[in-house]
Design a protein around this motif. Structure first.
Motif, mmCIF file in Angstrom:
data_model
loop_
_atom_site.group_PDB
_atom_site.id
_atom_site.type_symbol
_atom_site.label_atom_id
_atom_site.label_comp_id
_atom_site.label_asym_id
_atom_site.label_seq_id
_atom_site.Cartn_x
_atom_site.Cartn_y
_atom_site.Cartn_z
ATOM 1 N N GLN A 500 0.694 -1.113 0.116
ATOM 2 C CA GLN A 500 0.056 0.038 -0.086
ATOM 3 C C GLN A 500 0.823 1.102 0.200
ATOM 4 O OE1 GLN A 500 -3.459 -0.261 0.138
ATOM 5 N NE2 GLN A 500 -3.358 -2.440 0.168
ATOM 6 N N GLN A 501 2.192 1.430 0.329
ATOM 7 C CA GLN A 501 2.956 2.343 0.444
ATOM 8 C C GLN A 501 3.197 3.112 -0.726
ATOM 9 O OE1 GLN A 501 6.638 1.150 2.621
ATOM 10 N NE2 GLN A 501 5.159 -0.033 4.109
ATOM 11 N N ALA A 502 3.294 2.522 -1.859
ATOM 12 C CA ALA A 502 3.332 3.489 -2.916
ATOM 13 C C ALA A 502 1.978 4.163 -3.382
ATOM 14 C CB ALA A 502 3.839 2.551 -4.131
ATOM 15 N N ARG A 503 1.045 3.648 -2.614
ATOM 16 C CA ARG A 503 -0.493 4.210 -3.186
ATOM 17 C C ARG A 503 -0.756 5.423 -2.392
ATOM 18 N NH1 ARG A 503 -4.574 0.731 -5.476
ATOM 19 N NH2 ARG A 503 -4.931 2.868 -6.323
ATOM 20 N N ILE A 504 -0.356 5.408 -0.987
ATOM 21 C CA ILE A 504 -0.820 6.510 -0.291
ATOM 22 C C ILE A 504 -0.828 7.859 -0.585
ATOM 23 C CG2 ILE A 504 -0.876 4.890 2.010
ATOM 24 C CD1 ILE A 504 1.713 6.092 2.822
ATOM 25 N N PHE A 505 0.465 8.159 -1.445
ATOM 26 C CA PHE A 505 0.410 9.450 -1.890
ATOM 27 C C PHE A 505 -0.622 9.878 -3.191
ATOM 28 C CE2 PHE A 505 4.434 8.381 0.085
ATOM 29 C CZ PHE A 505 4.537 9.759 0.962
ATOM 30 N N ASP A 506 -1.395 8.962 -3.426
ATOM 31 C CA ASP A 506 -2.305 9.234 -4.528
ATOM 32 C C ASP A 506 -3.546 9.754 -3.805
ATOM 33 O OD1 ASP A 506 -0.757 7.761 -6.203
ATOM 34 O OD2 ASP A 506 -2.174 5.852 -6.238
ATOM 35 N N ARG A 507 -4.284 10.930 -4.791
ATOM 36 C CA ARG A 507 -5.406 11.521 -4.318
ATOM 37 C C ARG A 507 -6.399 10.509 -3.879
ATOM 38 N NH1 ARG A 507 -5.537 16.779 -8.446
ATOM 39 N NH2 ARG A 507 -3.460 17.386 -7.925
ATOM 40 N N PHE A 508 -7.179 10.865 -3.011
ATOM 41 C CA PHE A 508 -8.334 10.079 -2.185
ATOM 42 C C PHE A 508 -7.885 8.553 -2.290
ATOM 43 C CE2 PHE A 508 -10.159 13.477 -5.229
ATOM 44 C CZ PHE A 508 -10.804 14.110 -4.238
ATOM 45 N N TYR A 509 -6.633 8.321 -2.050
ATOM 46 C CA TYR A 509 -6.290 6.910 -1.516
ATOM 47 C C TYR A 509 -6.297 6.655 -0.137
ATOM 48 C CZ TYR A 509 -4.764 1.985 -1.726
ATOM 49 O OH TYR A 509 -4.787 0.782 -1.266
ATOM 50 N N GLN A 510 -6.986 5.858 0.523
ATOM 51 C CA GLN A 510 -6.808 5.520 1.982
ATOM 52 C C GLN A 510 -6.588 3.816 2.101
ATOM 53 O OE1 GLN A 510 -10.716 7.246 2.962
ATOM 54 N NE2 GLN A 510 -9.476 9.024 3.916
ATOM 55 N N VAL A 511 -5.850 3.574 2.962
ATOM 56 C CA VAL A 511 -5.664 2.087 3.165
ATOM 57 C C VAL A 511 -7.095 1.496 3.566
ATOM 58 C CG1 VAL A 511 -4.326 0.182 4.377
ATOM 59 C CG2 VAL A 511 -3.173 2.445 3.799
ATOM 60 N N ALA A 512 -7.572 2.032 4.448
ATOM 61 C CA ALA A 512 -9.058 1.357 4.833
ATOM 62 C C ALA A 512 -10.147 2.281 4.433
ATOM 63 C CB ALA A 512 -9.069 1.338 6.470
ATOM 64 N N SER A 513 -11.022 1.869 3.876
ATOM 65 C CA SER A 513 -12.059 2.651 3.336
ATOM 66 C C SER A 513 -12.527 3.742 4.245
ATOM 67 C CB SER A 513 -13.207 1.927 2.897
ATOM 68 O OG SER A 513 -14.408 2.576 2.868
ATOM 69 N N SER A 514 -12.785 4.855 3.845
ATOM 70 C CA SER A 514 -13.423 5.920 4.721
ATOM 71 C C SER A 514 -14.643 5.568 5.306
ATOM 72 C CB SER A 514 -13.154 7.288 4.211
ATOM 73 O OG SER A 514 -14.199 7.292 3.177
ATOM 74 N N LEU A 515 -15.484 4.709 5.069
ATOM 75 C CA LEU A 515 -16.650 4.499 5.413
ATOM 76 C C LEU A 515 -16.532 3.455 6.300
ATOM 77 C CD1 LEU A 515 -18.790 4.235 2.128
ATOM 78 C CD2 LEU A 515 -18.570 6.169 3.483
ATOM 79 N N THR A 516 -15.488 2.512 6.462
ATOM 80 C CA THR A 516 -15.553 1.794 7.565
ATOM 81 C C THR A 516 -14.379 2.191 8.644
ATOM 82 O OG1 THR A 516 -13.557 0.676 6.496
ATOM 83 C CG2 THR A 516 -16.056 -0.152 6.119
ATOM 84 N N ARG A 517 -13.556 2.876 8.353
ATOM 85 C CA ARG A 517 -12.592 3.169 9.559
ATOM 86 C C ARG A 517 -12.959 4.203 10.493
ATOM 87 N NH1 ARG A 517 -7.808 6.520 6.518
ATOM 88 N NH2 ARG A 517 -8.864 8.617 6.431
ATOM 89 N N GLU A 518 -12.259 4.163 11.495
ATOM 90 C CA GLU A 518 -12.709 5.150 12.786
ATOM 91 C C GLU A 518 -12.220 6.345 12.385
ATOM 92 O OE1 GLU A 518 -10.697 3.434 15.822
ATOM 93 O OE2 GLU A 518 -11.609 1.440 15.618
ATOM 94 N N GLN A 519 -10.931 6.958 11.839
ATOM 95 C CA GLN A 519 -10.291 8.058 11.801
ATOM 96 C C GLN A 519 -11.397 8.908 10.514
ATOM 97 O OE1 GLN A 519 -8.785 5.276 11.208
ATOM 98 N NE2 GLN A 519 -7.462 5.033 13.008
ATOM 99 N N GLY A 520 -11.178 10.177 10.675
ATOM 100 C CA GLY A 520 -11.755 10.724 9.560
ATOM 101 C C GLY A 520 -10.803 11.015 8.415
ATOM 102 N N GLY A 521 -11.017 12.215 7.497
ATOM 103 C CA GLY A 521 -10.239 12.371 6.408
ATOM 104 C C GLY A 521 -10.736 12.008 4.809
ATOM 105 N N VAL A 522 -10.141 12.571 3.831
ATOM 106 C CA VAL A 522 -10.903 12.273 2.770
ATOM 107 C C VAL A 522 -9.503 11.549 1.730
ATOM 108 C CG1 VAL A 522 -12.993 13.588 2.741
ATOM 109 C CG2 VAL A 522 -10.590 14.416 1.981
ATOM 110 N N GLY A 523 -8.389 11.330 2.335
ATOM 111 C CA GLY A 523 -7.300 10.726 1.350
ATOM 112 C C GLY A 523 -6.570 11.752 0.675
ATOM 113 N N LEU A 524 -6.785 12.959 1.135
ATOM 114 C CA LEU A 524 -6.276 14.033 0.267
ATOM 115 C C LEU A 524 -4.756 14.458 0.796
ATOM 116 C CD1 LEU A 524 -9.076 16.303 -1.159
ATOM 117 C CD2 LEU A 524 -7.654 14.791 -2.396
ATOM 118 N N GLY A 525 -4.297 14.415 2.288
ATOM 119 C CA GLY A 525 -3.496 15.144 2.866
ATOM 120 C C GLY A 525 -2.251 14.518 2.194
ATOM 121 N N LEU A 526 -1.716 13.474 2.019
ATOM 122 C CA LEU A 526 -0.460 12.996 1.670
ATOM 123 C C LEU A 526 -0.286 13.306 0.034
ATOM 124 C CD1 LEU A 526 0.299 9.651 3.316
ATOM 125 C CD2 LEU A 526 1.294 11.813 3.816
ATOM 126 N N ALA A 527 -1.335 13.389 -0.641
ATOM 127 C CA ALA A 527 -1.165 14.031 -2.010
ATOM 128 C C ALA A 527 -0.895 15.417 -1.985
ATOM 129 C CB ALA A 527 -2.602 13.877 -2.679
#
Ligand code: ADP
Length: 560
Positions: A500-527
């Motif tokens: 997963q490590q190469a993908r976390i810098f992609d826009r909107f990519y989150q290791v666990a889906s934002s709908l199922t995980r506890e933490q907030g965010g939309v997967g834009l931070g690392l992009a």
């Protein structure tokens, strides 16, 4: 007459089989004498004692390498027979046997491409010499013809590889085929449904493929081999002309038939073995080029739809962030006012509304930033600034969140200021993103440490060598400063699996889906972090083990 030639039997090398000789003489004793002599020399011999029979043998029992013909035969002279033989196969060697030789006869013989003549009576040795030499000449001629053909094929290959447009390519292929094998009309058909050729994609203007032509193409296509045909019906119509001879070659790429090429003319040598050889070789190049063009076309259209999707996504981001801004500032303004003017529960509720609105504002800001990057509108304000001070400020800003989660937040910063040229606000955003992620993805009792160090270039190269690729690392080849200022944010949180490590810098990519995980965010931070780092020639990389923790490093060129 149909003659098949599998492409695999096409070769540019010499033929190992014995040379085939056609003997034509109305004198049967002479025929027997020559036949015996040549058979003993290892030739394969076909004999005919009538000119008509010789013509049939040429057409139906060929190809022959040599014609040995008597100059005087009832019905057709040996020279006329030689001419017909050469029309059928321009490479055939001809030796004429004659009782008396006049200068006129010799001229006629040379004009018809006769290699040698034998004055009757002749000795056995003379016969063998004449045949050997004529065949040797033929071989040399063929070699030079093949070399010329190879040169032409090479130049065809360049022309064919110059385009990836399928329609244009079909025209080029057909033009080259007709340059190698001059013909009245040519057609290129693609493999259609149910094994039938469909879609004439290249044909000269004014030419129409007729039913018989389609049948020949279908036959070559279904059998997967080159087919030469002299049909009873016309294969195509070109203005007033209706040629009945055709040469169809299937086009195969990676063992798959992709189409068929059909050339048509009334010339007898259209269906010669040489023409088939050349066309079959051209077909190999053409098929691969057509296949590549087809794949390129598919890739290009997939790329276009992806680009369109990306454009729509960017447009959505731009509109959504823009449209959310005004109502959001109204909500925040009034929530702040209500909180400041009220007490007790009400103050508490208004405070929570404000917190929620601030989280939405964070997302909207991220979306706006991405939009600015896309439009290359992120200006840099570079000035010397102590990075240690900046790191300290970010820690101060976020220490409360860590404490709220019961986490320990440690730091190891240099004692002397570490000043370098940078865009302060953009560097601040990077570090605070990395640190808030560390807090977000670490358990309540976890520990987070922020370290700032000055590294020589070699140490950085060694550290990134095993890291998963991300866009910021790509610029390392160009950016080679002597030293780097490196901020490392280390946590003992949930970690990130290697794949997963190469993908976390992609826009909107989150290791666990934002709908199922506890933490907030939309997967834009690392992009955004990646874009911000790249802007000022910085690099980011991650070292992580699932369930063990992660280290995110942010390095800026240490230059003043
Ligand atoms: P967001 O935090 O909004 O989900 P980011 O782009 O900041 O988006 O991060 C992308 C993903 O990378 C996160 O969803 C998370 O799965 C993973 N990630 C980032 N930082 C960490 C970290 N310190 N530990 C574990 N996973 C992380």
């Amino acid at each position: 007459m149909t003659q098949d030639l599998t492409p695999s039997s096409v070769s540019l090398g010499s033929v190992a089989a014995p040379a085939r000789v056609l003997i034509a003489d109305d004198d049967q004793t002479m025929c027997a004498f020559c036949s015996l002599a040549l058979t003993q020399s290892g030739y394969e011999v076909v004999v005919s004692s009538e000119a008509e029979a010789a013509l049939i043998a040429l057409r139906e029992h060929g190809p022959f390498e040599l014609l040995l013909a008597d100059i005087q035969m009832p019905g057709l002279s040996g020279l006329e027979l030689a001419q017909t033989a050469r029309e059928h196969d321009p490479a055939i060697a001809v030796v004429i046997m004659t009782g008396h030789t006049s200068l006129d006869t010799l001229h006629g013989a040379v004009r018809r491409g006769v290699a040698d003549y034998l004055s009757k009576p002749f000795e056995l040795e003379e016969l063998r010499d004449a045949v050997d030499q004529a065949l040797q000449k033929r071989r040399l001629l063929q070699e030079s013809l093949r070399l010329r053909a190879l040169e032409q094929l090479l130049s065809s290959s360049e022309a064919i590889n110059a385009t990836l447009d399928r329609g244009q390519l079909a025209q080029v292929i057909l033009a080259r085929a007709r340059a190698h094998v001059p013909s009245l009309a040519g057609f290129l058909l693609l493999d259609g449904a149910a094994g039938l050729p469909s879609q004439v994609i290249a044909a000269p203007t004014g030419a129409t493929l007729l039913a018989a032509g389609r049948t020949v193409a279908a036959q070559a296509l279904s059998e997967g081999r080159a087919t030469a045909i002299a049909a009873d019906e016309p294969l195509c119509a070109v203005d007033e002309q209706r040629p009945t001879r055709g040469l169809a070659v299937p086009l195969r790429a990676q063992n798959e038939v992709v189409g068929v090429m059909l050339l048509s003319d009334d010339r007898a040598d259209l269906v010669s073995v040489g023409a088939q050889e050349i066309l079959s070789l051209l077909a190999i190049q053409a098929s691969n080029a057509l296949r590549n063009a087809q794949l390129f076309g598919e890739l290009d259209s997939a790329y276009r739809s992806l680009r369109e999707l990306d454009r729509l996504k960017s447009e959505f981001i731009a509109i959504a962030s823009h449209e959310l801004r005004s109502p959001l500032s109204i909500v925040m303004g009034y929530a702040r006012m209500v909180r400041d003017r009220s007490e007790g529960d009400q103050r508490d509720y208004a405070g929570r509304v404000l917190e929620g609105a601030e989280r939405i504002k964070g997302i909207v800001d991220d979306m706006m930033r991405l939009h600015d990057f896309d439009r290359k509108q992120s200006a840099l304000t570079i000035e010397p600034w102590p990075l240690d001070e900046l790191v300290r400020q970010v820690i101060e800003q976020l220490v409360a969140s860590a404490q709220q989660k019961g986490q320990q937040l440690l730091s190891a910063l240099p004692e002397a200021p570490l000043t370098l040229r940078m865009d302060r606000e953009k560097a601040r955003l990077v570090i605070s993103n990395l640190l808030s992620n560390a807090i977000k993805f670490t358990r309540a009792d976890g520990t987070i440490q922020v370290v700032l160090e000055r590294w020589p270039h070699e140490r950085l190269l060694a550290a990134v060598s095993g890291a998963a690729p991300n866009p910021t690392l790509r610029q390392l080849t160009a950016a080679t400063p002597q030293a780097w200022a490196v901020v490392r944010v280390q946590d003992n949180g949930i970690g990130i699996a290697r794949d997963q490590q190469a993908r976390i810098f992609d826009r909107f990519y989150q290791v666990a889906s934002s709908l199922t995980r506890e933490q907030g965010g939309v997967g834009l931070g690392l992009a955004i972090v990646g874009d911000l780092a790249t802007l000022q020639r910085g690099v980011i990389w991650v070292e992580s083990e699932q369930n063990q923790g992660s280290v995110f490093s942010f390095a800026l060129p240490y230059e003043l």
